[in-house]
Design a protein around this motif. Sequence first.
Motif, mmCIF file in Angstrom:
data_model
loop_
_atom_site.group_PDB
_atom_site.id
_atom_site.type_symbol
_atom_site.label_atom_id
_atom_site.label_comp_id
_atom_site.label_asym_id
_atom_site.label_seq_id
_atom_site.Cartn_x
_atom_site.Cartn_y
_atom_site.Cartn_z
ATOM 1 N N THR A 94 16.401 -21.681 -22.201
ATOM 2 C CA THR A 94 16.835 -20.572 -21.567
ATOM 3 C C THR A 94 18.008 -20.191 -22.779
ATOM 4 O OG1 THR A 94 17.254 -21.973 -19.088
ATOM 5 C CG2 THR A 94 19.218 -19.895 -19.912
ATOM 6 N N MET A 95 18.967 -20.678 -23.635
ATOM 7 C CA MET A 95 19.656 -20.111 -24.579
ATOM 8 C C MET A 95 18.495 -19.282 -25.677
ATOM 9 S SD MET A 95 21.684 -23.653 -25.454
ATOM 10 C CE MET A 95 22.364 -22.884 -26.758
ATOM 11 N N ARG A 96 17.350 -19.861 -25.981
ATOM 12 C CA ARG A 96 16.328 -18.907 -26.852
ATOM 13 C C ARG A 96 15.846 -17.382 -26.126
ATOM 14 N NH1 ARG A 96 13.105 -23.229 -26.654
ATOM 15 N NH2 ARG A 96 13.791 -24.835 -27.759
ATOM 16 N N ARG A 97 16.054 -17.456 -25.072
ATOM 17 C CA ARG A 97 15.888 -16.185 -24.092
ATOM 18 C C ARG A 97 16.712 -14.872 -24.495
ATOM 19 N NH1 ARG A 97 13.271 -19.555 -19.701
ATOM 20 N NH2 ARG A 97 14.583 -19.337 -19.326
ATOM 21 N N GLY A 98 18.272 -15.440 -24.477
ATOM 22 C CA GLY A 98 19.183 -14.692 -24.919
ATOM 23 C C GLY A 98 20.250 -14.714 -23.990
ATOM 24 N N LEU A 99 21.403 -14.461 -23.993
ATOM 25 C CA LEU A 99 22.763 -14.354 -23.430
ATOM 26 C C LEU A 99 22.812 -13.838 -22.599
ATOM 27 C CD1 LEU A 99 25.136 -15.478 -23.353
ATOM 28 C CD2 LEU A 99 26.565 -14.275 -24.921
ATOM 29 N N VAL A 100 22.755 -14.205 -20.991
ATOM 30 C CA VAL A 100 23.125 -13.355 -20.261
ATOM 31 C C VAL A 100 24.581 -13.112 -19.440
ATOM 32 C CG1 VAL A 100 22.462 -13.165 -17.419
ATOM 33 C CG2 VAL A 100 21.131 -14.770 -18.877
ATOM 34 N N THR A 101 25.475 -12.133 -19.292
ATOM 35 C CA THR A 101 26.362 -12.348 -19.189
ATOM 36 C C THR A 101 27.016 -10.964 -18.229
ATOM 37 O OG1 THR A 101 28.256 -11.615 -20.077
ATOM 38 C CG2 THR A 101 26.597 -10.301 -20.936
ATOM 39 N N TYR A 102 28.331 -10.505 -18.149
ATOM 40 C CA TYR A 102 28.240 -9.077 -16.845
ATOM 41 C C TYR A 102 29.921 -8.989 -17.564
ATOM 42 C CZ TYR A 102 25.383 -12.451 -14.176
ATOM 43 O OH TYR A 102 24.980 -13.459 -13.586
ATOM 44 N N ASP A 103 29.094 -7.300 -16.744
ATOM 45 C CA ASP A 103 29.994 -5.819 -17.595
ATOM 46 C C ASP A 103 31.782 -6.194 -16.787
ATOM 47 O OD1 ASP A 103 29.410 -4.985 -15.006
ATOM 48 O OD2 ASP A 103 27.996 -3.173 -16.598
ATOM 49 N N ALA A 104 32.488 -4.856 -16.257
ATOM 50 C CA ALA A 104 33.513 -4.893 -15.988
ATOM 51 C C ALA A 104 33.222 -4.843 -14.012
ATOM 52 C CB ALA A 104 34.573 -4.072 -16.241
ATOM 53 N N GLN A 105 31.836 -3.847 -14.080
ATOM 54 C CA GLN A 105 32.083 -3.689 -13.378
ATOM 55 C C GLN A 105 30.640 -4.984 -11.930
ATOM 56 O OE1 GLN A 105 30.945 -1.491 -15.337
ATOM 57 N NE2 GLN A 105 32.654 -0.595 -14.914
ATOM 58 N N GLY A 106 30.625 -5.922 -12.657
ATOM 59 C CA GLY A 106 30.052 -6.933 -12.056
ATOM 60 C C GLY A 106 28.571 -6.985 -12.142
ATOM 61 N N LEU A 107 27.748 -5.900 -12.815
ATOM 62 C CA LEU A 107 26.427 -5.871 -13.757
ATOM 63 C C LEU A 107 25.848 -6.642 -14.306
ATOM 64 C CD1 LEU A 107 26.177 -2.107 -13.479
ATOM 65 C CD2 LEU A 107 25.399 -3.859 -11.312
ATOM 66 N N ARG A 108 24.601 -7.329 -14.339
ATOM 67 C CA ARG A 108 24.039 -8.130 -14.936
ATOM 68 C C ARG A 108 23.366 -7.608 -16.282
ATOM 69 N NH1 ARG A 108 20.372 -13.379 -14.076
ATOM 70 N NH2 ARG A 108 19.157 -13.266 -15.817
#
Length: 111
Positions: free
Chosen positions: A83-97
Amino acid sequence: MRPEPLPDLALLLEEERRLILAGAWDGLQALAPRKAAGLAALPREGGAALAPLARGLARNQALLSAALDGVREAVRRRAAMATMRRGLVTYDAQGLRAELPTAPPRIERKA
């Protein structure tokens, strides 16, 4: 004359313990029919005489459970690394992935 089941089973449990500690899983599979036959040959009564066998069975069960926990943890860790190799998943201020890709590691070869 048939051998006594208690000493034979005690030796089998000790052999099973050695195999578990060595990680010789194929040896455990080969030992299983002998262990099943030894357990089937035990007398129905004789609780005090069976206590050492019960301790040996419990000890081996704990070893097998610990080995299984280790395998599960290794599988979980490998999945986390993938999962780490695929990239970082984060969310913006509006809650969008948002996914932030990671660059593959670069290996620099020098002559």
